[in-house]
Motif scaffolding. Sequence first.
Motif, PDB file in Angstrom:
ATOM      1  N   SER A 124     -23.636  42.854   9.897  1.00 28.36           N
ATOM      2  CA  SER A 124     -24.948  42.209   9.707  1.00 28.36           C
ATOM      3  C   SER A 124     -26.069  43.231   9.793  1.00 28.36           C
ATOM      4  N   SER A 125     -25.911  44.230  10.646  1.00 26.97           N
ATOM      5  CA  SER A 125     -26.907  45.286  10.783  1.00 26.97           C
ATOM      6  C   SER A 125     -27.171  45.938   9.423  1.00 26.97           C
ATOM      7  N   SER A 177     -29.624  37.750  13.154  1.00 27.60           N
ATOM      8  CA  SER A 177     -29.779  39.210  13.240  1.00 27.60           C
ATOM      9  C   SER A 177     -31.196  39.614  13.611  1.00 27.60           C
ATOM     10  N   HIS A 186     -25.055  37.627  14.878  1.00 29.95           N
ATOM     11  CA  HIS A 186     -24.821  38.028  13.483  1.00 29.95           C
ATOM     12  C   HIS A 186     -25.523  37.053  12.554  1.00 29.95           C
ATOM     13  N   PHE A 189     -24.292  43.055  18.810  1.00 30.64           N
ATOM     14  CA  PHE A 189     -24.774  42.802  17.454  1.00 30.64           C
ATOM     15  C   PHE A 189     -23.747  43.277  16.437  1.00 30.64           C
TER      16      PHE A 189
END
Length: 180
Positions: free
Chosen positions: A142-143, A103, A99, A138
């Motif tokens: 954050s994505s 990322s 994160h 993931f």
Amino acid sequence: MKRIYIFTLLIGLLSQTSVIAQAKKTGPIIKDYGKVWAIDNPDFKVDSSKEYKAVFDIMNSPESHESVNATIETAARFLNMHAQSGVPAENLKVALVVHNKASKDVITNKAYQKKYGADNPNQELLKALMDAGGQVIFCGQSSVSRGFPREDLIEGVQLSLSAMTALIQLQDEDYRLIKF
């Protein structure tokens, strides 16, 4: 006085030679990453019958777009050092929760090229970790916030609701948090 200086210098060089003779090495699990030193006859013995489950909190990344993330490589070091010490591969479990600034490290070469003009230096390492049974998870938050959509992720990287959620769930499954 000169003799003492030369003798001291010679002793220093000889002691350095023994350190140099012992080289760090990779493998047997991750062949091209995760070099570690062999530690002969440690006082605190490795229990090779134990199952080792580690979750790595990966939130930072180098400023350089051409450097491997050393925190990700720590997972390769973990696998290699324990395997070199006699822990069977099936007793080693790793998960990486990625994160924040890290990322960018989980996107494909194509997406990385588009954003940074270089191949992702972490792609092969992440693939090797996943091929060895490691999980790469993931953070969904954050994505979205950092603009790295699911379609840009390296194949095998799992998208989670959040890094916090993944860290809690893995620790509930007896994974031990490694944060360095």
